[in-house]
Write an enzyme that holds these catalytic residues in place. Sequence first.
Site, PDB file in Angstrom:
ATOM      1  N   TYR A   1       4.420  -7.044  17.278  1.00 36.47           N
ATOM      2  CA  TYR A   1       4.653  -6.093  16.174  1.00 36.47           C
ATOM      3  C   TYR A   1       5.368  -4.850  16.680  1.00 36.47           C
ATOM      4  O   TYR A   1       6.339  -4.381  16.074  1.00 36.47           O
ATOM      5  CB  TYR A   1       3.305  -5.719  15.535  1.00 36.47           C
ATOM      6  CG  TYR A   1       3.410  -4.626  14.493  1.00 36.47           C
ATOM      7  CD1 TYR A   1       3.957  -4.886  13.239  1.00 36.47           C
ATOM      8  CD2 TYR A   1       2.962  -3.327  14.761  1.00 36.47           C
ATOM      9  CE1 TYR A   1       4.060  -3.885  12.278  1.00 36.47           C
ATOM     10  CE2 TYR A   1       3.062  -2.328  13.804  1.00 36.47           C
ATOM     11  CZ  TYR A   1       3.610  -2.607  12.563  1.00 36.47           C
ATOM     12  OH  TYR A   1       3.716  -1.605  11.622  1.00 36.47           O
TER      13      TYR A   1
ATOM     14  N   PHE B   1       0.827  -1.212   0.000  1.00 40.14           N
ATOM     15  CA  PHE B   1       0.000   0.000   0.000  1.00 40.14           C
ATOM     16  C   PHE B   1       0.868   1.272   0.000  1.00 40.14           C
ATOM     17  O   PHE B   1       0.873   2.045  -0.973  1.00 40.14           O
ATOM     18  CB  PHE B   1      -0.942  -0.091   1.214  1.00 40.14           C
ATOM     19  CG  PHE B   1      -1.471   1.213   1.711  1.00 40.14           C
ATOM     20  CD1 PHE B   1      -2.060   2.132   0.844  1.00 40.14           C
ATOM     21  CD2 PHE B   1      -1.402   1.528   3.064  1.00 40.14           C
ATOM     22  CE1 PHE B   1      -2.550   3.344   1.324  1.00 40.14           C
ATOM     23  CE2 PHE B   1      -1.894   2.726   3.546  1.00 40.14           C
ATOM     24  CZ  PHE B   1      -2.461   3.654   2.677  1.00 40.14           C
TER      25      PHE B   1
ATOM     26  N   ALA C   1       3.866 -10.976  -0.307  1.00 40.40           N
ATOM     27  CA  ALA C   1       3.199 -11.664   0.814  1.00 40.40           C
ATOM     28  C   ALA C   1       1.883 -10.971   1.140  1.00 40.40           C
ATOM     29  O   ALA C   1       0.858 -11.623   1.315  1.00 40.40           O
ATOM     30  CB  ALA C   1       4.109 -11.680   2.045  1.00 40.40           C
TER      31      ALA C   1
END
Length: 318
Positions: free
Chosen positions: A147, A12, A37
Amino acid sequence: MSKVLVTGGAGFIGSNLVEALLKDKSVELVRVLDNLATGYYKNIEEFVGNSRFEFLEGDIRDIDTCKKAAEGMDFISHQAALGSVPRSIADPITSNAVNIDGTLNMMVAAKEQNVKRFVFAASSSTYGDSEGLPKVEDKIGNPLSPYAVTKLVNELYAGVFQRAYGLEYIGLRYFNVFGPKQDPSGAYAAVIPLFFKAAIEKKSPVINGDGSNSRDFTYVDNAVEANILSLFTKRKEAVNQVYNVACGERTSLNELWTYINEITSADIGPIHGRAREGDIPHSLADISKAQSLLDYKASIKITEGLERALQWYKNQTK
Ligand code: NAD
């Protein structure tokens, strides 16, 4: 003239950045490294055939691939990663391998190829459990997800590569970026694409929690602007820094849905689900550091960004 490698360039933010770099005639070559991916070939298809564009399909977990991608490059904008807090909670090992090992590989490749500057996608998740608002770059808390750990480790490695090997870097802590080419499908889609999808299909969106959580939603052109300023700034005091990349405004999920509901004329109400693990209640950036050192403007505000994004989502469903 300069040659720029964009890792994650089929994703994106990466593909929006590639588009802007190709419009800049002082950029001689834009090379993309992506393993598709979570990105899409269709995001870069329009650039294939441009003699200033190259696509290398490969994985940043492979050091030789990273070295090949960095060969001959002046600058790197490293966007490749597995995004999403919930994805990292479900599978911390893969997020760690891609986001930490992969980024370390890219830094090693950048150092060996004598790349002039390494710009990378950091994240607002690095603020973790810090309570103050707005978030200021030097006041972070404890990470709340795997993350967030990966993005914090990227920043730590960037500092080490600068001190140990002299690699110049700039880290960009994005706050909830949205806009054209952001994927609305899959279990880990972000809230704005999910809301657009729901509105266009006239299905009630699910809001996690009571909808009072708020975010500093950032139109993708602002993230692209921050990358371009970071890659090419000549100000010495602007490098080897991390910056908030946001709008400096806060919107709750309820307000966001009300606005999207209105501009799409969907005329439907949301369903409230369970609050999500690892989610922080509020996020708002102080963007004054990027404004003063990078001349970052964040000129597209949330409402204009949502209108632009709507045009793109509408075209996808035609
Ligand atoms: P995205 O998933 O659309 O883009 C990531 C790209 O990286 C994809 O094209 C994907 O195929 C590629 N990639 C993933 N694993 C790879 C691997 N092993 N080797 C090579 N390529 C690989 O996500 P995005 O929203 O464009 O995010 C870009 C960067 O910005 C990421 O680093 C993300 O963590 C960071 N970020 C995004 C946001 C946001 O709001 N979108 C917020 C904070 C940080």
